[in-house]
Design a protein around this motif. Sequence first.
Motif, PDB file in Angstrom:
ATOM      1  N   ASP A 114     -35.195  13.434 -25.295  1.00  0.00           N
ATOM      2  CA  ASP A 114     -36.640  13.205 -25.331  1.00  0.00           C
ATOM      3  C   ASP A 114     -37.299  14.132 -26.348  1.00  0.00           C
ATOM      4  O   ASP A 114     -36.633  14.930 -27.011  1.00  0.00           O
ATOM      5  N   GLU A 115     -38.619  14.020 -26.441  1.00  0.00           N
ATOM      6  CA  GLU A 115     -39.370  14.772 -27.449  1.00  0.00           C
ATOM      7  C   GLU A 115     -39.299  16.279 -27.254  1.00  0.00           C
ATOM      8  O   GLU A 115     -39.516  17.047 -28.179  1.00  0.00           O
ATOM      9  N   GLU A 116     -38.995  16.728 -26.038  1.00  0.00           N
ATOM     10  CA  GLU A 116     -38.901  18.157 -25.761  1.00  0.00           C
ATOM     11  C   GLU A 116     -37.478  18.684 -25.878  1.00  0.00           C
ATOM     12  O   GLU A 116     -37.208  19.838 -25.560  1.00  0.00           O
ATOM     13  N   GLY A 117     -36.548  17.827 -26.290  1.00  0.00           N
ATOM     14  CA  GLY A 117     -35.172  18.256 -26.478  1.00  0.00           C
ATOM     15  C   GLY A 117     -34.285  18.098 -25.263  1.00  0.00           C
ATOM     16  O   GLY A 117     -33.117  18.478 -25.302  1.00  0.00           O
ATOM     17  N   VAL A 118     -34.811  17.551 -24.176  1.00  0.00           N
ATOM     18  CA  VAL A 118     -34.021  17.360 -22.966  1.00  0.00           C
ATOM     19  C   VAL A 118     -33.089  16.165 -23.164  1.00  0.00           C
ATOM     20  O   VAL A 118     -33.520  15.081 -23.555  1.00  0.00           O
ATOM     21  N   VAL A 119     -31.800  16.377 -22.901  1.00  0.00           N
ATOM     22  CA  VAL A 119     -30.801  15.319 -23.049  1.00  0.00           C
ATOM     23  C   VAL A 119     -30.499  14.721 -21.679  1.00  0.00           C
ATOM     24  O   VAL A 119     -30.276  15.444 -20.710  1.00  0.00           O
ATOM     25  N   GLU A 120     -30.527  13.403 -21.618  1.00  0.00           N
ATOM     26  CA  GLU A 120     -30.229  12.672 -20.381  1.00  0.00           C
ATOM     27  C   GLU A 120     -29.139  11.652 -20.683  1.00  0.00           C
ATOM     28  O   GLU A 120     -29.026  11.164 -21.809  1.00  0.00           O
ATOM     29  N   GLU A 121     -28.354  11.328 -19.667  1.00  0.00           N
ATOM     30  CA  GLU A 121     -27.365  10.267 -19.796  1.00  0.00           C
ATOM     31  C   GLU A 121     -27.706   9.176 -18.802  1.00  0.00           C
ATOM     32  O   GLU A 121     -27.963   9.454 -17.624  1.00  0.00           O
ATOM     33  N   TYR A 122     -27.744   7.936 -19.267  1.00  0.00           N
ATOM     34  CA  TYR A 122     -28.078   6.791 -18.428  1.00  0.00           C
ATOM     35  C   TYR A 122     -27.026   5.712 -18.591  1.00  0.00           C
ATOM     36  O   TYR A 122     -26.452   5.532 -19.661  1.00  0.00           O
ATOM     37  N   THR A 123     -26.828   4.963 -17.525  1.00  0.00           N
ATOM     38  CA  THR A 123     -26.049   3.740 -17.577  1.00  0.00           C
ATOM     39  C   THR A 123     -27.042   2.599 -17.439  1.00  0.00           C
ATOM     40  O   THR A 123     -27.875   2.601 -16.527  1.00  0.00           O
ATOM     41  N   ILE A 124     -26.977   1.632 -18.329  1.00  0.00           N
ATOM     42  CA  ILE A 124     -27.873   0.484 -18.274  1.00  0.00           C
ATOM     43  C   ILE A 124     -27.215  -0.565 -17.378  1.00  0.00           C
ATOM     44  O   ILE A 124     -26.089  -1.002 -17.635  1.00  0.00           O
ATOM     45  N   THR A 125     -27.918  -0.936 -16.310  1.00  0.00           N
ATOM     46  CA  THR A 125     -27.382  -1.873 -15.324  1.00  0.00           C
ATOM     47  C   THR A 125     -28.354  -3.030 -15.125  1.00  0.00           C
ATOM     48  O   THR A 125     -29.455  -3.013 -15.660  1.00  0.00           O
ATOM     49  N   GLY A 126     -27.936  -3.977 -14.325  1.00  0.00           N
ATOM     50  CA  GLY A 126     -28.850  -5.012 -13.874  1.00  0.00           C
ATOM     51  C   GLY A 126     -29.732  -4.448 -12.783  1.00  0.00           C
ATOM     52  O   GLY A 126     -29.472  -3.359 -12.244  1.00  0.00           O
ATOM     53  N   GLY A 151     -49.071   3.979 -18.757  1.00  0.00           N
ATOM     54  CA  GLY A 151     -49.682   3.801 -20.071  1.00  0.00           C
ATOM     55  C   GLY A 151     -49.264   4.842 -21.095  1.00  0.00           C
ATOM     56  O   GLY A 151     -49.495   4.667 -22.284  1.00  0.00           O
ATOM     57  N   ALA A 152     -48.647   5.932 -20.647  1.00  0.00           N
ATOM     58  CA  ALA A 152     -48.189   6.971 -21.572  1.00  0.00           C
ATOM     59  C   ALA A 152     -47.008   6.444 -22.387  1.00  0.00           C
ATOM     60  O   ALA A 152     -46.281   5.556 -21.951  1.00  0.00           O
ATOM     61  N   THR A 153     -46.845   7.004 -23.583  1.00  0.00           N
ATOM     62  CA  THR A 153     -45.730   6.615 -24.439  1.00  0.00           C
ATOM     63  C   THR A 153     -44.842   7.829 -24.676  1.00  0.00           C
ATOM     64  O   THR A 153     -45.341   8.928 -24.931  1.00  0.00           O
ATOM     65  N   ILE A 154     -43.541   7.615 -24.553  1.00  0.00           N
ATOM     66  CA  ILE A 154     -42.574   8.675 -24.853  1.00  0.00           C
ATOM     67  C   ILE A 154     -41.567   8.125 -25.859  1.00  0.00           C
ATOM     68  O   ILE A 154     -41.454   6.915 -26.043  1.00  0.00           O
ATOM     69  N   GLN A 155     -40.849   9.032 -26.498  1.00  0.00           N
ATOM     70  CA  GLN A 155     -39.805   8.622 -27.435  1.00  0.00           C
ATOM     71  C   GLN A 155     -38.475   9.211 -27.002  1.00  0.00           C
ATOM     72  O   GLN A 155     -38.401  10.368 -26.584  1.00  0.00           O
ATOM     73  N   TYR A 156     -37.460   8.388 -27.100  1.00  0.00           N
ATOM     74  CA  TYR A 156     -36.093   8.830 -26.874  1.00  0.00           C
ATOM     75  C   TYR A 156     -35.300   8.589 -28.149  1.00  0.00           C
ATOM     76  O   TYR A 156     -35.347   7.500 -28.716  1.00  0.00           O
ATOM     77  N   ARG A 157     -34.582   9.604 -28.592  1.00  0.00           N
ATOM     78  CA  ARG A 157     -33.643   9.434 -29.707  1.00  0.00           C
ATOM     79  C   ARG A 157     -32.279   9.170 -29.073  1.00  0.00           C
ATOM     80  O   ARG A 157     -31.831   9.913 -28.200  1.00  0.00           O
ATOM     81  N   VAL A 158     -31.625   8.118 -29.510  1.00  0.00           N
ATOM     82  CA  VAL A 158     -30.310   7.759 -28.995  1.00  0.00           C
ATOM     83  C   VAL A 158     -29.276   8.656 -29.670  1.00  0.00           C
ATOM     84  O   VAL A 158     -29.142   8.649 -30.892  1.00  0.00           O
ATOM     85  N   LEU A 159     -28.571   9.441 -28.882  1.00  0.00           N
ATOM     86  CA  LEU A 159     -27.561  10.357 -29.404  1.00  0.00           C
ATOM     87  C   LEU A 159     -26.171   9.731 -29.406  1.00  0.00           C
ATOM     88  O   LEU A 159     -25.385   9.970 -30.321  1.00  0.00           O
ATOM     89  N   GLN A 160     -25.895   8.929 -28.356  1.00  0.00           N
ATOM     90  CA  GLN A 160     -24.544   8.403 -28.211  1.00  0.00           C
ATOM     91  C   GLN A 160     -24.594   7.125 -27.385  1.00  0.00           C
ATOM     92  O   GLN A 160     -25.389   7.016 -26.450  1.00  0.00           O
ATOM     93  N   VAL A 161     -23.735   6.172 -27.726  1.00  0.00           N
ATOM     94  CA  VAL A 161     -23.606   4.906 -26.975  1.00  0.00           C
ATOM     95  C   VAL A 161     -22.136   4.717 -26.646  1.00  0.00           C
ATOM     96  O   VAL A 161     -21.255   4.917 -27.491  1.00  0.00           O
ATOM     97  N   GLY A 162     -21.863   4.344 -25.401  1.00  0.00           N
ATOM     98  CA  GLY A 162     -20.478   4.074 -24.996  1.00  0.00           C
ATOM     99  C   GLY A 162     -20.432   3.020 -23.914  1.00  0.00           C
ATOM    100  O   GLY A 162     -21.445   2.413 -23.582  1.00  0.00           O
ATOM    101  N   ARG A 163     -19.263   2.833 -23.374  1.00  0.00           N
ATOM    102  CA  ARG A 163     -19.055   1.851 -22.296  1.00  0.00           C
ATOM    103  C   ARG A 163     -18.982   2.560 -20.962  1.00  0.00           C
ATOM    104  O   ARG A 163     -18.436   3.650 -20.866  1.00  0.00           O
ATOM    105  N   SER A 164     -19.479   1.888 -19.916  1.00  0.00           N
ATOM    106  CA  SER A 164     -19.512   2.525 -18.604  1.00  0.00           C
ATOM    107  C   SER A 164     -18.236   2.330 -17.814  1.00  0.00           C
ATOM    108  O   SER A 164     -17.992   3.030 -16.856  1.00  0.00           O
ATOM    109  N   MET A 165     -17.456   1.362 -18.173  1.00  0.00           N
ATOM    110  CA  MET A 165     -16.304   1.037 -17.324  1.00  0.00           C
ATOM    111  C   MET A 165     -15.056   1.710 -17.773  1.00  0.00           C
ATOM    112  O   MET A 165     -14.603   1.966 -18.707  1.00  0.00           O
TER     113      MET A 165
END
Length: 160
Positions: A97-109, A146-160
Amino acid sequence: MNNKEIVVTHAGLAALEAELEDLKTVKRKEVAEKIKVARGFGDLSENSEYDEAKNEQGFIESRIAQLEAMLKRVRVLDEDEISADTIMMGSVVKVQDEEGVVEEYTITGSTEADPLHGKLSDESPVGAALLGKHAGDVADITLPNGATIQYRVLQVGRSM
């Protein structure tokens, strides 16, 4: 009735099936016993335990019907369908995020979403904004407030 295809991972399918099995084999019996005990308390018109047990029974039966309908429309996401470099359902992404915090997410249904455990629905504001992005891309995300934030994508991979 909604006929939209429901895309899940193998783990998501197993969780839906396990919940359905638990409701049918365990919860139904438990609530039937509660109703039986509550009937023993006498007059049903003023029996709050009976009313509560009947409401619980209604909830359980409704959830069973919902799960059965969902399972008829399920498609299991195959690992071969998940891109290793483009964010899509099934992707694991590291974002900053804009403050330098790194998060990891899995995109699911939506059926597997669990934001507290890093599983974001592809229909959520963050999940939808990340779809189609690659490492190095920036996603502008409009939050429900209504707030807007920005995320820079650092890495993309597979969840399985």
